[in-house]
Design an enzyme around this catalytic site. Structure first.
Site, PDB file in Angstrom:
ATOM      1  N   ASP A  28       5.829  97.960 -56.546  1.00 28.16           N
ATOM      2  CA  ASP A  28       6.659  96.993 -55.809  1.00 28.16           C
ATOM      3  C   ASP A  28       6.646  95.602 -56.447  1.00 28.16           C
ATOM      4  OD1 ASP A  28       8.297  96.103 -53.815  1.00 28.16           O
ATOM      5  OD2 ASP A  28       6.717  95.911 -52.315  1.00 28.16           O
ATOM      6  N   ASN A  76      16.172 104.005 -50.726  1.00 29.19           N
ATOM      7  CA  ASN A  76      16.660 103.135 -51.813  1.00 29.19           C
ATOM      8  C   ASN A  76      18.157 103.297 -52.116  1.00 29.19           C
ATOM      9  OD1 ASN A  76      13.530 103.166 -53.698  1.00 29.19           O
ATOM     10  ND2 ASN A  76      14.302 101.641 -52.266  1.00 29.19           N
TER      11      ASN A  76
HETATM   12  C1  FPP Z   1      10.297  98.207 -55.762  1.00 30.70           C
HETATM   13  O1  FPP Z   1      10.487  96.873 -56.167  1.00 30.70           O
HETATM   14  C2  FPP Z   1      10.586  99.090 -56.870  1.00 30.70           C
HETATM   15  C3  FPP Z   1      11.513 100.092 -56.847  1.00 30.70           C
HETATM   16  C4  FPP Z   1      12.335 100.394 -55.657  1.00 30.70           C
HETATM   17  C5  FPP Z   1      11.771 100.924 -58.044  1.00 30.70           C
HETATM   18  C6  FPP Z   1      10.587 101.271 -58.901  1.00 30.70           C
HETATM   19  C7  FPP Z   1      11.125 101.730 -60.199  1.00 30.70           C
HETATM   20  C8  FPP Z   1      10.637 101.423 -61.426  1.00 30.70           C
HETATM   21  C9  FPP Z   1       9.373 100.683 -61.624  1.00 30.70           C
HETATM   22  C10 FPP Z   1      11.368 101.770 -62.683  1.00 30.70           C
HETATM   23  C11 FPP Z   1      11.722 103.203 -62.938  1.00 30.70           C
HETATM   24  C12 FPP Z   1      10.603 104.150 -62.859  1.00 30.70           C
HETATM   25  C13 FPP Z   1      10.214 105.010 -63.838  1.00 30.70           C
HETATM   26  C14 FPP Z   1       9.203 106.052 -63.473  1.00 30.70           C
HETATM   27  C15 FPP Z   1      10.708 104.976 -65.223  1.00 30.70           C
HETATM   28  P1  FPP Z   1      11.615  96.014 -55.439  1.00 30.70           P
HETATM   29  O2  FPP Z   1      12.881  96.147 -56.208  1.00 30.70           O
HETATM   30  O3  FPP Z   1      11.734  96.421 -54.010  1.00 30.70           O
HETATM   31  O4  FPP Z   1      11.026  94.565 -55.577  1.00 30.70           O
HETATM   32  P2  FPP Z   1      11.194  93.369 -54.545  1.00 30.70           P
HETATM   33  O5  FPP Z   1      10.484  93.800 -53.287  1.00 30.70           O
HETATM   34  O6  FPP Z   1      10.516  92.251 -55.244  1.00 30.70           O
HETATM   35  O7  FPP Z   1      12.665  93.159 -54.352  1.00 30.70           O
END
Ligand code: FPP
Length: 248
Positions: A28, A76
């Protein structure tokens, strides 16, 4: 404590010869990491994917048995088409690279989640990765993709009900172990340690069944900034806990 000493003490405290068997991570903070730099959220995800590569490689090097990461939840899909598209693109890129390097890395990969909702190319890549993985015995990386904990439990309950109806199971006796066989995580031990970076203090539908006795580690560090030192800190915290599983 200075940065150097803080780094050093985390490293000294984490005993890498007594690792938890299974670490699970909610990756996250990608969006906030990008925002702080005036970049689009998608750039945060690209940085997060790079962190995932580094952490997965390191976990394999230190001999961790299981690493599970939350890459895309059933919720998501509510994000913009651009963001969803970027995440799917990063996953495809990662899987294509992983397939090329699997012979060398000998990492076993699995996917938890309903893959049927993904585009056919990504489904095919997941399938291919799974097939190749069958040859390997090393570190198992589980990528939660279109995964939701409640969705997983509901699917398991329906599959169990079908087995009861068709005479393969009894509606009058069911153990947690037997129910576990119906989950995406079938055959994988429950996570010993769940890490959530970015300062959020919740589970967000991540492995709710499997987390029953997990230890939690929260840190304010945003996922793209998470590194080996942070992992050591989490492992050191875990190693300082007393796990009683409900006993005295
Ligand atoms: C949450 O951060 C993260 C996600 C919903 C996606 C996680 C995906 C990756 C790290 C990249 C792809 C994965 C692989 C395995 C190659 P957020 O976007 O909710 O962050 P925020 O809370 O700061 O907005």
């Amino acid at each position: 404590m200075g940065l150097f000493n803080r780094k050093k003490s985390a490293q000294m405290q984490a005993d890498l010869t007594k690792l938890p068997r299974h670490i699970a991570i909610i990756m996250d903070g990608n969006g906030r990491w990008a925002k702080k730099r005036g970049m689009p959220r998608t750039a945060g995800h690209a940085a997060g994917a790079e962190t995932f590569r580094n952490i997965a490689t390191y976990c394999k090097e230190i001999g961790l048995e299981y690493l599970t990461v939350y890459a895309f939840s059933t919720e998501n899909w509510k994000r913009s088409a651009e963001e969803v598209g970027a995440l799917m693109g990063l996953l495809k890129k990662y899987l294509l690279e992983a397939i090329e390097q699997m012979e060398r890395d000998r990492v076993k990969m699995e996917f938890f989640g309903d893959l049927t909702a993904l585009d056919p190319e990504l489904q095919e890549l997941c399938q291919r990765t799974r097939e190749i993985s069958k040859r390997y015995e090393g570190c198992q990386v589980n990528i939660c993709l279109n995964y939701g904990g409640r969705d997983e439990i509901i699917r398991a309950a329906m599959a169990y009900a079908r087995d009861c109806k068709e005479g393969r199971a009894s509606a009058d006796s069911l153990t947690a172990e037997q129910f576990g066989e119906y989950l995406f995580s079938k055959g994988v031990p429950d996570p010993d340690l769940i890490i959530r970076p970015s300062g959020e203090l919740r589970l967000s539908n991540f492995l709710p069944w499997q987390a029953a006795y997990s230890e939690f580690y929260f840190t304010d560090v945003l996922w793209p900034d998470f590194d080996q030192e942070e992992l050591h800190r989490a492992i050191a915290a875990y190693q300082g806990r007393s796990r009683r599983f409900g006993g005295a």
